[in-house]
Design a protein around this motif. Structure first.
Motif, PDB file in Angstrom:
ATOM      1  N   CYS A  86       0.938  -1.107   0.010  1.00  0.00           N
ATOM      2  CA  CYS A  86       0.080   0.021  -0.188  1.00  0.00           C
ATOM      3  C   CYS A  86       0.933   1.210  -0.036  1.00  0.00           C
ATOM      4  N   PHE A  87       0.607   2.232  -0.872  1.00  0.00           N
ATOM      5  CA  PHE A  87       1.107   3.578  -0.819  1.00  0.00           C
ATOM      6  C   PHE A  87      -0.100   4.481  -0.566  1.00  0.00           C
ATOM      7  N   SER A  88       0.028   5.088   0.674  1.00  0.00           N
ATOM      8  CA  SER A  88      -1.041   5.940   0.996  1.00  0.00           C
ATOM      9  C   SER A  88      -0.517   7.493   0.864  1.00  0.00           C
ATOM     10  N   VAL A  89      -0.461   7.896  -0.387  1.00  0.00           N
ATOM     11  CA  VAL A  89      -0.140   9.066  -0.762  1.00  0.00           C
ATOM     12  C   VAL A  89      -0.819  10.383  -0.051  1.00  0.00           C
ATOM     13  N   SER A  90      -2.280  10.187   0.199  1.00  0.00           N
ATOM     14  CA  SER A  90      -2.971  10.899   0.828  1.00  0.00           C
ATOM     15  C   SER A  90      -2.741  10.975   2.053  1.00  0.00           C
ATOM     16  N   GLN A  91      -2.145  10.039   2.706  1.00  0.00           N
ATOM     17  CA  GLN A  91      -2.220  10.053   4.297  1.00  0.00           C
ATOM     18  C   GLN A  91      -0.574  10.033   4.898  1.00  0.00           C
ATOM     19  N   GLY A  92       0.382   9.669   3.957  1.00  0.00           N
ATOM     20  CA  GLY A  92       1.757   9.800   4.073  1.00  0.00           C
ATOM     21  C   GLY A  92       2.340   8.619   4.580  1.00  0.00           C
ATOM     22  N   TYR A  93       1.654   7.671   4.131  1.00  0.00           N
ATOM     23  CA  TYR A  93       2.431   6.086   4.820  1.00  0.00           C
ATOM     24  C   TYR A  93       2.363   5.043   3.573  1.00  0.00           C
ATOM     25  N   TYR A  94       3.212   4.064   3.958  1.00  0.00           N
ATOM     26  CA  TYR A  94       3.251   2.894   3.127  1.00  0.00           C
ATOM     27  C   TYR A  94       3.475   1.696   3.856  1.00  0.00           C
ATOM     28  N   VAL A  95       2.958   0.656   3.326  1.00  0.00           N
ATOM     29  CA  VAL A  95       3.046  -0.716   3.960  1.00  0.00           C
ATOM     30  C   VAL A  95       4.030  -1.673   2.979  1.00  0.00           C
ATOM     31  N   ASN A  96       4.725  -2.333   3.306  1.00  0.00           N
ATOM     32  CA  ASN A  96       5.473  -3.069   2.389  1.00  0.00           C
ATOM     33  C   ASN A  96       6.082  -4.499   3.290  1.00  0.00           C
ATOM     34  N   LEU A  97       6.588  -5.600   2.428  1.00  0.00           N
ATOM     35  CA  LEU A  97       7.216  -6.395   2.853  1.00  0.00           C
ATOM     36  C   LEU A  97       8.404  -6.180   2.531  1.00  0.00           C
ATOM     37  N   LEU A  98       9.598  -6.149   3.651  1.00  0.00           N
ATOM     38  CA  LEU A  98      10.844  -6.291   3.465  1.00  0.00           C
ATOM     39  C   LEU A  98      11.633  -7.378   3.445  1.00  0.00           C
ATOM     40  N   ARG A  99      12.434  -7.636   2.581  1.00  0.00           N
ATOM     41  CA  ARG A  99      13.150  -8.926   2.685  1.00  0.00           C
ATOM     42  C   ARG A  99      14.529  -8.747   2.364  1.00  0.00           C
ATOM     43  N   PHE A 100      15.492  -9.597   3.370  1.00  0.00           N
ATOM     44  CA  PHE A 100      16.644  -9.793   3.161  1.00  0.00           C
ATOM     45  C   PHE A 100      16.996 -11.287   2.550  1.00  0.00           C
ATOM     46  N   LYS A 101      18.034 -11.303   1.442  1.00  0.00           N
ATOM     47  CA  LYS A 101      18.275 -12.763   1.390  1.00  0.00           C
ATOM     48  C   LYS A 101      19.605 -12.902   1.846  1.00  0.00           C
ATOM     49  N   GLY A 139       5.538  -3.116 -16.345  1.00  0.00           N
ATOM     50  CA  GLY A 139       5.071  -1.589 -16.951  1.00  0.00           C
ATOM     51  C   GLY A 139       4.942  -0.911 -15.419  1.00  0.00           C
ATOM     52  N   GLU A 140       5.320   0.226 -15.575  1.00  0.00           N
ATOM     53  CA  GLU A 140       5.335   1.328 -14.604  1.00  0.00           C
ATOM     54  C   GLU A 140       3.744   1.538 -13.877  1.00  0.00           C
ATOM     55  N   ASP A 141       2.694   1.245 -14.711  1.00  0.00           N
ATOM     56  CA  ASP A 141       1.395   1.329 -14.304  1.00  0.00           C
ATOM     57  C   ASP A 141       0.928   0.116 -13.332  1.00  0.00           C
ATOM     58  N   TYR A 142       1.765  -0.996 -13.274  1.00  0.00           N
ATOM     59  CA  TYR A 142       1.593  -1.887 -12.442  1.00  0.00           C
ATOM     60  C   TYR A 142       1.732  -1.442 -10.790  1.00  0.00           C
ATOM     61  N   VAL A 143       2.218  -0.445 -10.710  1.00  0.00           N
ATOM     62  CA  VAL A 143       2.395   0.193  -9.183  1.00  0.00           C
ATOM     63  C   VAL A 143       0.888   0.964  -8.763  1.00  0.00           C
ATOM     64  N   GLU A 144       0.007   1.158  -9.632  1.00  0.00           N
ATOM     65  CA  GLU A 144      -1.236   1.737  -9.544  1.00  0.00           C
ATOM     66  C   GLU A 144      -2.106   1.031  -8.488  1.00  0.00           C
ATOM     67  N   GLN A 145      -2.015  -0.259  -8.474  1.00  0.00           N
ATOM     68  CA  GLN A 145      -2.883  -1.149  -7.678  1.00  0.00           C
ATOM     69  C   GLN A 145      -2.524  -0.734  -6.069  1.00  0.00           C
ATOM     70  N   PHE A 146      -1.460  -0.247  -5.868  1.00  0.00           N
ATOM     71  CA  PHE A 146      -1.107  -0.223  -4.356  1.00  0.00           C
ATOM     72  C   PHE A 146      -1.420   1.275  -3.862  1.00  0.00           C
ATOM     73  N   ILE A 147      -1.563   2.092  -4.878  1.00  0.00           N
ATOM     74  CA  ILE A 147      -1.853   3.539  -4.357  1.00  0.00           C
ATOM     75  C   ILE A 147      -3.245   3.906  -3.754  1.00  0.00           C
ATOM     76  N   ARG A 148      -3.448   4.480  -2.613  1.00  0.00           N
ATOM     77  CA  ARG A 148      -4.601   4.628  -2.008  1.00  0.00           C
ATOM     78  C   ARG A 148      -4.656   6.056  -1.765  1.00  0.00           C
TER      79      ARG A 148
END
Length: 152
Positions: free
Chosen positions: A27-42, A143-152
């Motif tokens: 999730c990229f909440s550009v309206s509320q200034g937060y993001y949720v992601n999975l962080l991975r270290f290999k 594709g750059e627009d793939y990210v659109e699904q995560f924007i709130r």
């Protein structure tokens, strides 16, 4: 967004940051200034010394990690709260094959130099993470627009 930690998936979904560190946006909440992601270290690795301008919540899904500045070690199922203003260095041990944790980050992550002055040397926030994801998805063929699904 569906995510099953046990299911193999398209590796292109993970946005590389370093040779051992990547993130998968949820999730990229550009309206509320937060993001949720999975962080991975290999393998082991370090997320440079930093502090947050606002609270951060994390849940360990796989492997283990900790902070150089603390004695605790987060294992699978461990919830971690990071208060605003605390400076720390995330470390994943070299013998950890893979670490995945979900992070909910509000505001900026401020990278600081070592030493008492803690001068800011860089930052990440919802907008920089969004741009990194856009750039990577364009480069890897999703594709750059793939990210659109995560924007709130």
């Amino acid at each position: 967004v569906n995510y099953n930690i046990e299911k193999e998936e398209d590796e292109r979904l993970w946005v590389p940051q370093t040779p051992c560190l990547s993130f998968r946006p949820l999730c990229f909440s550009v309206s509320q200034g937060y993001y949720v992601n999975l962080l991975r270290f290999k393998g082991g690795g370090i997320l440079g010394r930093h502090r947050h301008s606002s609270p951060v919540h994390a849940l360990t899904l796989k492997g283990s990690w900790g902070y150089k500045e603390h004695s605790w070690h987060a294992k699978v199922g461990t919830y971690v709260f990071e208060p605003p203003g605390e400076t720390h260095t995330l470390i994943v041990d070299e013998d950890c094959d893979e670490m995945i944790a979900m992070f909910h980050v509000t505001g900026a992550l401020l990278y600081v130099e070592e030493g008492e002055e803690e001068n800011i040397i860089g930052y990440d926030d919802v907008f920089t993470k969004l741009e990194k994801a856009k750039k990577w998805y364009a480069e890897c063929g999703l594709g750059e627009d793939y990210v659109e699904q995560f924007i709130r």
